[in-house]
Design a protein around this motif. Structure first.
Motif, PDB file in Angstrom:
ATOM      1  N   GLN A 176       6.316  17.195 -11.534  1.00 39.62           N
ATOM      2  CA  GLN A 176       6.913  15.889 -11.266  1.00 39.62           C
ATOM      3  C   GLN A 176       6.210  15.242 -10.066  1.00 39.62           C
ATOM      4  N   PRO A 177       6.076  13.916 -10.034  1.00 37.50           N
ATOM      5  CA  PRO A 177       5.461  13.256  -8.871  1.00 37.50           C
ATOM      6  C   PRO A 177       6.409  13.243  -7.678  1.00 37.50           C
ATOM      7  N   GLU A 178       5.850  13.346  -6.479  1.00 38.88           N
ATOM      8  CA  GLU A 178       6.646  13.209  -5.265  1.00 38.88           C
ATOM      9  C   GLU A 178       7.118  11.769  -5.116  1.00 38.88           C
ATOM     10  N   GLN A 179       8.334  11.600  -4.566  1.00 37.88           N
ATOM     11  CA  GLN A 179       8.851  10.274  -4.270  1.00 37.88           C
ATOM     12  C   GLN A 179       9.191  10.197  -2.784  1.00 37.88           C
ATOM     13  N   TYR A 180       8.782   9.098  -2.144  1.00 37.52           N
ATOM     14  CA  TYR A 180       8.952   8.934  -0.707  1.00 37.52           C
ATOM     15  C   TYR A 180       9.888   7.774  -0.404  1.00 37.52           C
ATOM     16  N   SER A 181      10.844   8.017   0.490  1.00 37.91           N
ATOM     17  CA  SER A 181      11.636   6.949   1.104  1.00 37.91           C
ATOM     18  C   SER A 181      11.169   6.867   2.551  1.00 37.91           C
ATOM     19  N   SER A 182      10.367   5.845   2.851  1.00 37.26           N
ATOM     20  CA  SER A 182       9.667   5.766   4.136  1.00 37.26           C
ATOM     21  C   SER A 182      10.264   4.674   5.016  1.00 37.26           C
ATOM     22  N   THR A 183      10.566   5.041   6.267  1.00 38.14           N
ATOM     23  CA  THR A 183      11.056   4.095   7.259  1.00 38.14           C
ATOM     24  C   THR A 183      10.112   4.124   8.457  1.00 38.14           C
ATOM     25  N   SER A 184       9.747   2.954   8.965  1.00 38.90           N
ATOM     26  CA  SER A 184       8.850   2.896  10.116  1.00 38.90           C
ATOM     27  C   SER A 184       9.256   1.767  11.050  1.00 38.90           C
ATOM     28  N   VAL A 185       8.989   1.989  12.336  1.00 34.64           N
ATOM     29  CA  VAL A 185       9.213   0.988  13.374  1.00 34.64           C
ATOM     30  C   VAL A 185       7.922   0.881  14.177  1.00 34.64           C
ATOM     31  N   GLN A 186       7.416  -0.346  14.343  1.00 30.63           N
ATOM     32  CA  GLN A 186       6.154  -0.529  15.054  1.00 30.63           C
ATOM     33  C   GLN A 186       6.281  -1.619  16.121  1.00 30.63           C
ATOM     34  N   TRP A 187       5.787  -1.323  17.299  1.00 33.18           N
ATOM     35  CA  TRP A 187       5.645  -2.321  18.364  1.00 33.18           C
ATOM     36  C   TRP A 187       4.154  -2.529  18.597  1.00 33.18           C
ATOM     37  N   LYS A 188       3.742  -3.805  18.671  1.00 34.95           N
ATOM     38  CA  LYS A 188       2.332  -4.140  18.870  1.00 34.95           C
ATOM     39  C   LYS A 188       2.225  -5.220  19.937  1.00 34.95           C
ATOM     40  N   ARG A 189       1.279  -5.052  20.847  1.00 34.50           N
ATOM     41  CA  ARG A 189       1.063  -6.026  21.918  1.00 34.50           C
ATOM     42  C   ARG A 189      -0.405  -6.421  21.956  1.00 34.50           C
ATOM     43  N   ALA A 190      -0.645  -7.729  21.956  1.00 39.80           N
ATOM     44  CA  ALA A 190      -2.002  -8.246  22.030  1.00 39.80           C
ATOM     45  C   ALA A 190      -2.504  -8.184  23.467  1.00 39.80           C
ATOM     46  N   ILE A 191      -3.791  -7.823  23.614  1.00 40.60           N
ATOM     47  CA  ILE A 191      -4.446  -7.771  24.923  1.00 40.60           C
ATOM     48  C   ILE A 191      -5.639  -8.708  24.869  1.00 40.60           C
ATOM     49  N   GLY A 192      -5.504  -9.865  25.464  1.00 43.46           N
ATOM     50  CA  GLY A 192      -6.585 -10.843  25.417  1.00 43.46           C
ATOM     51  C   GLY A 192      -6.785 -11.371  24.015  1.00 43.46           C
ATOM     52  N   GLN A 193      -8.020 -11.807  23.738  1.00 45.95           N
ATOM     53  CA  GLN A 193      -8.336 -12.393  22.440  1.00 45.95           C
ATOM     54  C   GLN A 193      -8.626 -11.346  21.367  1.00 45.95           C
ATOM     55  N   ARG A 194      -9.144 -10.188  21.757  1.00 50.61           N
ATOM     56  CA  ARG A 194      -9.598  -9.216  20.761  1.00 50.61           C
ATOM     57  C   ARG A 194      -8.981  -7.839  20.905  1.00 50.61           C
ATOM     58  N   GLU A 235      10.395   1.439   2.621  1.00 48.90           N
ATOM     59  CA  GLU A 235       9.684   1.354   1.350  1.00 48.90           C
ATOM     60  C   GLU A 235       9.910   2.618   0.538  1.00 48.90           C
ATOM     61  N   ARG A 236      10.109   2.430  -0.745  1.00 48.84           N
ATOM     62  CA  ARG A 236      10.226   3.542  -1.683  1.00 48.84           C
ATOM     63  C   ARG A 236       8.944   3.585  -2.517  1.00 48.84           C
ATOM     64  N   THR A 237       8.221   4.715  -2.475  1.00 48.63           N
ATOM     65  CA  THR A 237       6.963   4.843  -3.203  1.00 48.63           C
ATOM     66  C   THR A 237       6.952   6.125  -4.028  1.00 48.63           C
ATOM     67  N   VAL A 238       6.029   6.182  -4.970  1.00 45.29           N
ATOM     68  CA  VAL A 238       5.876   7.341  -5.848  1.00 45.29           C
ATOM     69  C   VAL A 238       4.412   7.767  -5.823  1.00 45.29           C
ATOM     70  N   ALA A 239       4.156   9.041  -5.579  1.00 48.18           N
ATOM     71  CA  ALA A 239       2.786   9.551  -5.553  1.00 48.18           C
ATOM     72  C   ALA A 239       2.217   9.593  -6.966  1.00 48.18           C
ATOM     73  N   GLN A 240       0.905   9.508  -7.043  1.00 51.11           N
ATOM     74  CA  GLN A 240       0.228   9.588  -8.332  1.00 51.11           C
ATOM     75  C   GLN A 240      -0.157  11.037  -8.618  1.00 51.11           C
TER      76      GLN A 240
END
Length: 219
Positions: free
Chosen positions: A99-117, A69-74
């Motif tokens: 000048q406002p900061e500009q971000y080029s953000s990269t993320s990787v997420q792993w998520k595992r469900a445990i039971g119902q909640r 994602e490419r974002t711009v700070a306010q």
């Protein structure tokens, strides 16, 4: 300080397979900032802001998510104009070229469900930052009497918000929600959030690398 801002966007989602979903979008921001008072100026800004997200669900419990994602700070308008607090006797210097900061953000997420909640997730992130904002020395009036008598004295040099070049930050974050029903606490949950990270920017005055201002290593 006044700002006129316009933004258009388009988004699309594609279910490539039952396990893989792709989402892409493009935002385009146009703005004009007008300043009056101690500094009169008008500046135009244009920022393309694309984003791409891929979500893969190989099993019922596991999910992988990769995002860019490419974002711009306010900007804080109070950092543009100088002001005086008469009661406290404080002078705050503004920087009309901020000048406002500009971000080029990269993320990787792993998520595992445990039971119902319950669930546990691990997120790795990296941000490339353009026009990193920090405090810089500024001389509002180099021709003033204070500057003529002592060019580097406290009456001539003030600190103000400014841009110091490009920076980067990276980190890892763990979040977990564990149900406590098996421990005799019906409906109870134990939540944990923790992370570690680092950052880097080259100080324009010392020439040395340092962490970003107010950037925590652990939380």
């Amino acid at each position: 300080v006044e700002e006129d801002r316009y933004e258009g966007f388009i988004n699309s989602t594609w279910r490539a397979t039952p396990q893989l979903t792709l989402e892409a979008g493009f935002n385009y921001e146009l703005s004009t900032i007008k300043q009056s008072g101690d500094a009169q100026d008008e500046r135009d800004f244009e920022y393309p802001k694309p984003h791409v997200v891929a979500t893969w669900t190989p099993t019922k419990e596991d999910q992988m998510r990769v995002a860019f994602e490419r974002t711009v700070a306010q900007l804080d308008f109070g950092e543009f104009a100088s002001n005086v607090q008469l009661v406290q006797g404080q002078l705050t210097i503004g920087n009309p070229t901020l000048q406002p900061e500009q971000y080029s953000s990269t993320s990787v997420q792993w998520k595992r469900a445990i039971g119902q909640r319950g669930s546990v997730s691990l997120t790795l992130s990296y941000d490339k930052i353009d026009d990193t904002q920090d405090l810089i020395p500024i001389r509002p009036d180099p021709g003033s009497a204070a500057c003529l008598s002592n060019f580097n004295g406290p009456g001539c040099v003030f600190t103000a918000a400014g841009n110091i070049g490009d920076g980067e930050s990276w980190g890892a974050r763990v979040e977990a929600t564990l149900p406590l029903d098996d421990f005799g606490i019906k409906g109870g949950q134990l939540k944990f959030t923790g992370g570690a990270g680092d950052s880097r920017v080259t100080d324009p005055f010392t020439g040395q690398e340092r962490v970003l201002d107010s950037n925590a290593t652990y939380d």
